[in-house]
Design a protein around this motif. Structure first.
Motif, PDB file in Angstrom:
ATOM      1  N   SER A 292      58.906 -29.905 -86.377  1.00 36.68           N
ATOM      2  CA  SER A 292      59.540 -30.964 -87.172  1.00 36.68           C
ATOM      3  C   SER A 292      60.366 -30.622 -88.325  1.00 36.68           C
ATOM      4  O   SER A 292      61.161 -31.204 -88.724  1.00 36.68           O
ATOM      5  CB  SER A 292      58.181 -32.137 -87.606  1.00 36.68           C
ATOM      6  N   ARG A 293      59.366 -29.804 -89.199  1.00 36.89           N
ATOM      7  CA  ARG A 293      60.073 -29.185 -90.331  1.00 36.89           C
ATOM      8  C   ARG A 293      61.377 -28.500 -90.125  1.00 36.89           C
ATOM      9  O   ARG A 293      62.255 -28.566 -90.782  1.00 36.89           O
ATOM     10  CB  ARG A 293      59.015 -28.277 -91.292  1.00 36.89           C
ATOM     11  N   LEU A 294      61.347 -27.576 -89.122  1.00 39.21           N
ATOM     12  CA  LEU A 294      62.453 -26.867 -88.768  1.00 39.21           C
ATOM     13  C   LEU A 294      63.674 -27.643 -88.238  1.00 39.21           C
ATOM     14  O   LEU A 294      64.930 -27.522 -88.641  1.00 39.21           O
ATOM     15  CB  LEU A 294      62.240 -25.942 -87.475  1.00 39.21           C
ATOM     16  N   GLU A 295      63.209 -28.736 -87.431  1.00 37.35           N
ATOM     17  CA  GLU A 295      64.224 -29.668 -86.999  1.00 37.35           C
ATOM     18  C   GLU A 295      65.081 -30.255 -88.176  1.00 37.35           C
ATOM     19  O   GLU A 295      66.158 -30.624 -88.305  1.00 37.35           O
ATOM     20  CB  GLU A 295      63.744 -30.531 -86.087  1.00 37.35           C
ATOM     21  N   ALA A 296      63.922 -30.876 -89.121  1.00 32.85           N
ATOM     22  CA  ALA A 296      64.399 -31.646 -90.140  1.00 32.85           C
ATOM     23  C   ALA A 296      65.425 -30.704 -90.898  1.00 32.85           C
ATOM     24  O   ALA A 296      66.612 -30.864 -91.781  1.00 32.85           O
ATOM     25  CB  ALA A 296      63.210 -32.003 -91.163  1.00 32.85           C
ATOM     26  N   LEU A 297      65.083 -29.432 -91.248  1.00 31.84           N
ATOM     27  CA  LEU A 297      65.841 -28.445 -92.054  1.00 31.84           C
ATOM     28  C   LEU A 297      67.114 -28.130 -91.333  1.00 31.84           C
ATOM     29  O   LEU A 297      68.233 -28.096 -91.968  1.00 31.84           O
ATOM     30  CB  LEU A 297      65.131 -27.211 -92.182  1.00 31.84           C
ATOM     31  N   LYS A 298      67.305 -28.072 -90.124  1.00 27.69           N
ATOM     32  CA  LYS A 298      68.626 -27.983 -89.406  1.00 27.69           C
ATOM     33  C   LYS A 298      69.495 -29.393 -89.571  1.00 27.69           C
ATOM     34  O   LYS A 298      70.670 -29.080 -89.872  1.00 27.69           O
ATOM     35  CB  LYS A 298      68.499 -27.816 -87.780  1.00 27.69           C
ATOM     36  N   MET A 299      68.770 -30.333 -89.594  1.00 28.22           N
ATOM     37  CA  MET A 299      69.651 -31.619 -89.827  1.00 28.22           C
ATOM     38  C   MET A 299      70.124 -31.759 -91.186  1.00 28.22           C
ATOM     39  O   MET A 299      71.390 -32.122 -91.596  1.00 28.22           O
ATOM     40  CB  MET A 299      68.789 -32.886 -89.552  1.00 28.22           C
ATOM     41  N   ILE A 300      69.149 -31.216 -92.249  1.00 30.37           N
ATOM     42  CA  ILE A 300      69.606 -31.364 -93.486  1.00 30.37           C
ATOM     43  C   ILE A 300      70.845 -30.353 -93.865  1.00 30.37           C
ATOM     44  O   ILE A 300      71.804 -30.640 -94.486  1.00 30.37           O
ATOM     45  CB  ILE A 300      68.506 -30.808 -94.636  1.00 30.37           C
TER      46      ILE A 300
ATOM     47  N   ARG B  18      64.196 -29.694-102.412  1.00 32.73           N
ATOM     48  CA  ARG B  18      64.342 -31.084-102.934  1.00 32.73           C
ATOM     49  C   ARG B  18      64.487 -31.786-101.651  1.00 32.73           C
ATOM     50  O   ARG B  18      63.927 -32.963-101.278  1.00 32.73           O
ATOM     51  CB  ARG B  18      64.895 -31.425-104.001  1.00 32.73           C
ATOM     52  N   ALA B  19      65.567 -31.707-100.971  1.00 35.37           N
ATOM     53  CA  ALA B  19      65.741 -32.370 -99.561  1.00 35.37           C
ATOM     54  C   ALA B  19      64.722 -32.582 -98.794  1.00 35.37           C
ATOM     55  O   ALA B  19      64.490 -33.788 -98.083  1.00 35.37           O
ATOM     56  CB  ALA B  19      66.733 -31.968 -99.005  1.00 35.37           C
ATOM     57  N   LEU B  20      64.010 -31.570 -98.394  1.00 38.33           N
ATOM     58  CA  LEU B  20      62.889 -31.309 -97.543  1.00 38.33           C
ATOM     59  C   LEU B  20      61.714 -32.359 -97.999  1.00 38.33           C
ATOM     60  O   LEU B  20      61.077 -33.127 -97.330  1.00 38.33           O
ATOM     61  CB  LEU B  20      62.366 -30.223 -97.267  1.00 38.33           C
ATOM     62  N   GLU B  21      61.482 -32.070 -99.285  1.00 39.62           N
ATOM     63  CA  GLU B  21      60.529 -32.933-100.051  1.00 39.62           C
ATOM     64  C   GLU B  21      60.690 -34.700 -99.825  1.00 39.62           C
ATOM     65  O   GLU B  21      59.746 -35.528 -99.389  1.00 39.62           O
ATOM     66  CB  GLU B  21      60.158 -32.668-101.482  1.00 39.62           C
ATOM     67  N   ARG B  22      62.161 -34.933-100.113  1.00 37.95           N
ATOM     68  CA  ARG B  22      62.530 -36.480 -99.656  1.00 37.95           C
ATOM     69  C   ARG B  22      62.295 -36.721 -98.260  1.00 37.95           C
ATOM     70  O   ARG B  22      62.046 -38.061 -98.038  1.00 37.95           O
ATOM     71  CB  ARG B  22      63.910 -36.438-100.245  1.00 37.95           C
ATOM     72  N   GLU B  23      62.047 -35.868 -97.497  1.00 36.68           N
ATOM     73  CA  GLU B  23      62.027 -36.170 -96.018  1.00 36.68           C
ATOM     74  C   GLU B  23      60.468 -36.014 -95.710  1.00 36.68           C
ATOM     75  O   GLU B  23      59.899 -36.266 -94.506  1.00 36.68           O
ATOM     76  CB  GLU B  23      62.686 -35.217 -95.081  1.00 36.68           C
ATOM     77  N   GLY B  24      59.441 -35.701 -96.508  1.00 33.20           N
ATOM     78  CA  GLY B  24      57.921 -35.637 -96.460  1.00 33.20           C
ATOM     79  C   GLY B  24      57.601 -34.459 -96.416  1.00 33.20           C
ATOM     80  O   GLY B  24      56.417 -34.279 -95.940  1.00 33.20           O
TER      81      GLY B  24
END
Length: 158
Positions: free
Chosen positions: A6-14, A28-34
């Motif tokens: 999930s984190r890697l997918e979120a990272l790719k999207m960011i 910071r962007a990942l933290e905003r995503e939880g």
């Protein structure tokens, strides 16, 4: 989907949707995503995804995914979690033992990855671009059977 995936997918999207020039900005962007993680973990994730830095249109160096140095960035990006909720699948068409899947820009490689790793007995392989996936289907397989088997990899397929 596990926490790391999930984190890697979120990272790719960011990275695909925002211009990020430092690991601190990405954290910071990942933290905003939880996602709360250390700089060392982020560094390993970036290495695993083969993220690089490239000059953007304004000359600033930003993180980019492999083969996406000219990725089209949106002016008002949605959160990574919002993007993960929406499937990028648009359509599928067949011709003989070949198929073409159309996706939203940037989604083809992840959908093709899901197809390739779904142990689909009817599909021999995929080739993905930015918004198109070419699939090769075993001889004699009905289109309906392929679509049924693809439901595991593409939940909202028609």
């Amino acid at each position: 989907m596990g926490i790391k995936n999930s984190r890697l997918e979120a990272l790719k999207m960011i990275i695909s949707s925002m211009e990020m020039g430092s690991q601190e900005e990405v954290l910071r962007a990942l933290e905003r995503e939880g996602f709360k993680l250390t700089q060392a973990t982020l560094s390993r994730d970036l290495k695993q995804l083969k993220v690089a830095k490239a000059a953007s249109m304004n000359g600033k160096y930003v993180y980019v995914l492999p083969n996406e140095t000219m990725y089209k960035r949106v002016s008002t990006p949605r959160s990574a979690m919002e993007m993960l909720q929406v499937s990028g699948f648009l359509s599928i068409n067949f011709s003989g033992n070949m198929g073409v899947i159309k996706t939203r820009p940037g989604y083809a490689s992840s959908i093709a990855y899901n197809i390739d790793n779904s142990d689909n007995p009817y599909i021999l392989g995929t080739i993905a671009g930015d918004d198109t996936i070419f699939i090769v289907i075993k001889q004699g397989v009905r289109e309906e059977d392929v679509i049924d088997a693809l439901r595991n990899a593409i939940p909202n397929i028609a």
